[in-house]
Design a protein around this motif. Structure first.
Motif, PDB file in Angstrom:
ATOM      1  N   ALA A 262      39.719  46.617  40.423  1.00 44.30           N
ATOM      2  CA  ALA A 262      40.254  45.344  39.908  1.00 44.30           C
ATOM      3  C   ALA A 262      41.778  45.338  40.035  1.00 44.30           C
ATOM      4  O   ALA A 262      42.371  44.340  40.446  1.00 44.30           O
ATOM      5  N   LYS A 263      42.393  46.465  39.722  1.00 44.53           N
ATOM      6  CA  LYS A 263      43.861  46.534  39.756  1.00 44.53           C
ATOM      7  C   LYS A 263      44.363  46.354  41.195  1.00 44.53           C
ATOM      8  O   LYS A 263      45.274  45.557  41.462  1.00 44.53           O
ATOM      9  N   ALA A 264      43.734  47.078  42.141  1.00 49.58           N
ATOM     10  CA  ALA A 264      44.163  46.986  43.543  1.00 49.58           C
ATOM     11  C   ALA A 264      44.011  45.555  44.057  1.00 49.58           C
ATOM     12  O   ALA A 264      44.888  45.041  44.764  1.00 49.58           O
ATOM     13  N   LEU A 265      42.908  44.911  43.697  1.00 47.29           N
ATOM     14  CA  LEU A 265      42.652  43.565  44.219  1.00 47.29           C
ATOM     15  C   LEU A 265      43.537  42.511  43.551  1.00 47.29           C
ATOM     16  O   LEU A 265      44.067  41.632  44.232  1.00 47.29           O
ATOM     17  N   THR A 266      43.715  42.604  42.252  1.00 46.98           N
ATOM     18  CA  THR A 266      44.538  41.573  41.586  1.00 46.98           C
ATOM     19  C   THR A 266      46.003  41.718  41.992  1.00 46.98           C
ATOM     20  O   THR A 266      46.694  40.732  42.188  1.00 46.98           O
ATOM     21  N   THR A 309      31.795  46.139  32.776  1.00 46.76           N
ATOM     22  CA  THR A 309      33.081  46.175  33.496  1.00 46.76           C
ATOM     23  C   THR A 309      33.555  44.738  33.685  1.00 46.76           C
ATOM     24  O   THR A 309      32.786  43.789  33.502  1.00 46.76           O
ATOM     25  N   GLU A 310      34.796  44.607  34.093  1.00 45.03           N
ATOM     26  CA  GLU A 310      35.342  43.267  34.355  1.00 45.03           C
ATOM     27  C   GLU A 310      34.648  42.686  35.585  1.00 45.03           C
ATOM     28  O   GLU A 310      34.423  43.412  36.566  1.00 45.03           O
ATOM     29  N   ASP A 311      34.291  41.420  35.577  1.00 44.58           N
ATOM     30  CA  ASP A 311      33.777  40.779  36.791  1.00 44.58           C
ATOM     31  C   ASP A 311      34.995  40.406  37.638  1.00 44.58           C
ATOM     32  O   ASP A 311      35.686  39.415  37.385  1.00 44.58           O
ATOM     33  N   ILE A 312      35.260  41.234  38.634  1.00 43.10           N
ATOM     34  CA  ILE A 312      36.514  41.111  39.398  1.00 43.10           C
ATOM     35  C   ILE A 312      36.580  39.773  40.128  1.00 43.10           C
ATOM     36  O   ILE A 312      37.600  39.085  40.115  1.00 43.10           O
ATOM     37  N   LEU A 313      35.468  39.410  40.751  1.00 41.57           N
ATOM     38  CA  LEU A 313      35.447  38.173  41.534  1.00 41.57           C
ATOM     39  C   LEU A 313      35.711  36.958  40.643  1.00 41.57           C
ATOM     40  O   LEU A 313      36.436  36.033  41.030  1.00 41.57           O
ATOM     41  N   HIS A 314      35.156  37.009  39.455  1.00 40.85           N
ATOM     42  CA  HIS A 314      35.369  35.914  38.511  1.00 40.85           C
ATOM     43  C   HIS A 314      36.836  35.825  38.134  1.00 40.85           C
ATOM     44  O   HIS A 314      37.433  34.738  38.109  1.00 40.85           O
ATOM     45  N   THR A 315      37.436  36.980  37.860  1.00 42.57           N
ATOM     46  CA  THR A 315      38.866  37.010  37.518  1.00 42.57           C
ATOM     47  C   THR A 315      39.687  36.433  38.665  1.00 42.57           C
ATOM     48  O   THR A 315      40.568  35.590  38.458  1.00 42.57           O
TER      49      THR A 315
END
Ligand code: CTP
Length: 411
Positions: A262-266, A309-315
């Motif tokens: 999540a960190k790398a993508l955001t 876990t955090e839903d990365i795509l949603h974020t």
């Protein structure tokens, strides 16, 4: 290199290998078609092929000596020079015997030795009679060749030389020409795009030796990263743990957990114009991972408390400015309905729905069958194919979104 649009293969050198099938005569027409497109074609024949058609025919038409013999002194070192000079190597027709030699890496004649020295793309068009194409050994060889990146064009169904009807006829000339075109003139339709691709599983630690994960191999995401790079995009691959090599020209950040992913993508989201979320992010992590190895005594394993876990795509979709977002839906039941729900809930442009219970597709396999579902409601079911081919279909399906994103915004 000189190139003219009406003769697109001008300036390209093609090596045409002909092996001993009755379909060898069709290679003459193929040679002429390639030359009509502007290619400079030289021919190599197996001994068996020369029994079906005389080398002189190819020699006169191609205006090059035909290579046949590994040991002929006047053809010395042709096994090295011809493949080195070639932009693409086609073997049409390829017999079951030739496929076996290619799969095993044998070099007992000039054609098979040339394959071992060639570094250009290889296109193989098999032709064979009876039930040979469906023989398990032939299937295995074809799979091996495909997994090494060779293009093997399925033969077509129809009447065979024996009088039987079956799948074994050399594919049509147009299909071979298209395969040559995609090797020689790769698309550059993603030039200027900055694509983030996530791939592989994530691993969520329970203690220093154990983790929660899933069966994802990362092959689909890596194939997309490679295809996008080849089509001109700048690509950042954010990869969970896999054993795959990073495709050439692709920047890769290796991560382990969903949080790291999540960190790398955001962090890189604002840089990107397209995000393809092919990773199988673990949905849960251990609530309180232990710093020490948990011992099996004392009932420590009665329960493992989990946190989503955090839903990365949603974020990412909530933070989007202009990015095109692609998700994957790995499902075991009600595939399309679940996938459509995810498309809507995560506000995506495209979702790739696939059934992970199938034997040949899904996790770990080199192949996958999927349905592409777009925001505007269009469904495109695709048959089982190499993940590398599926990657190109996905990138093709993004083209309307890329064009729309390029239009000036209305005031
Ligand atoms: N995804 C994500 N973050 C997560 C879970 C999933 O970004 N924590 C992304 C995946 O990369 C994929 C899409 O969301 O592109 C759908 O993932 P999938 O695992 O199929 O579905 P989930 O949303 O996790 O829902 P469920 O597990 O209930 O099917």
């Amino acid at each position: 290199m000189e190139q003219s649009s009406d003769r697109p293969f001008t300036g390209k050198r093609i090596l045409l290998g002909v092996s001993g099938s009755i379909a060898a005569y069709k290679a003459v027409e193929l040679l002429r078609a390639l030359m009509r497109e502007g290619a400079d074609v030289s021919v190599v024949m197996t001994d068996a092929a020369t029994r079906f058609i005389a080398p002189l025919t190819f020699e006169v038409l191609s205006r090059h000596p035909v290579a046949t013999d590994l040991f002929a002194t006047h053809q010395e070192m042709l096994h090295l020079t011809r493949p080195e000079e070639a932009d693409v190597f086609i073997i049409a027709p390829a017999t079951a015997n030739t496929l076996a030699k290619l799969a095993l890496g044998l070099g007992d004649d000039l054609l098979s030795t040339m394959v071992l020295t060639a570094s250009c793309p290889l296109i193989v068009a098999p032709a064979m009679d009876g039930g040979m194409w469906d023989h398990p050994t032939v299937r295995e060889h074809v799979d091996q060749l495909r997994s090494r990146g060779m293009t093997v064009l399925d033969p077509v169904e129809g009447p065979l030389a024996s009088g039987k009807i079956g799948k074994g006829r050399l594919t049509d000339e147009q299909t071979i020409l298209q395969a040559v075109e995609s090797c020689l003139l790769p698309k550059r339709d993603l030039a200027g795009q900055r694509m983030m691709v996530s791939a592989g599983p994530t691993q969520e630690p329970i203690d220093p030796v154990r983790f929660i994960s899933n069966r994802s191999s990362g092959k689909m995401g890596y194939a997309i990263a490679q295809a996008a790079r080849e089509r001109g995009a700048e690509v950042l691959l954010v990869s969970g743990p896999t054993t795959l090599p990073v495709p050439p020209g692709v920047r890769c950040m290796h991560v382990e957990t969903a949080e790291e992913m999540a960190k790398a993508l955001t962090t890189n989201f604002r840089w990107s114009t397209i995000v393809v979320m092919a990773a199988a992010v673990a949905d849960f992590r251990a609530d309180k991972p232990s710093h020490l190895k948990i011992k099996k005594q004392a009932g420590a394993w009665k329960a493992l408390a989990l946190t989503p876990t955090e839903d990365i795509l949603h974020t990412l979709s909530r933070q989007r400015t202009r990015q095109i977002l692609v998700g994957f839906a790995a499902e075991t039941d009600a595939i399309l309905a679940h996938a459509r729900k995810k498309l809507t809930e995560k506000d995506l442009d495209l979702i790739v729905a696939n059934d992970v219970t199938t034997k040949d597709g899904g996790f770990g396999s080199d192949r996958n069958a999927a349905t592409l579902i777009t925001r505007d409601g269009a469904d495109t079911p695709l048959p089982l194919m190499l993940k590398r081919e599926l990657a190109d279909h996905i990138l093709d399906a993004l083209q309307p979104f890329i064009k729309r994103a390029a239009l000036p915004k209305p005031h």
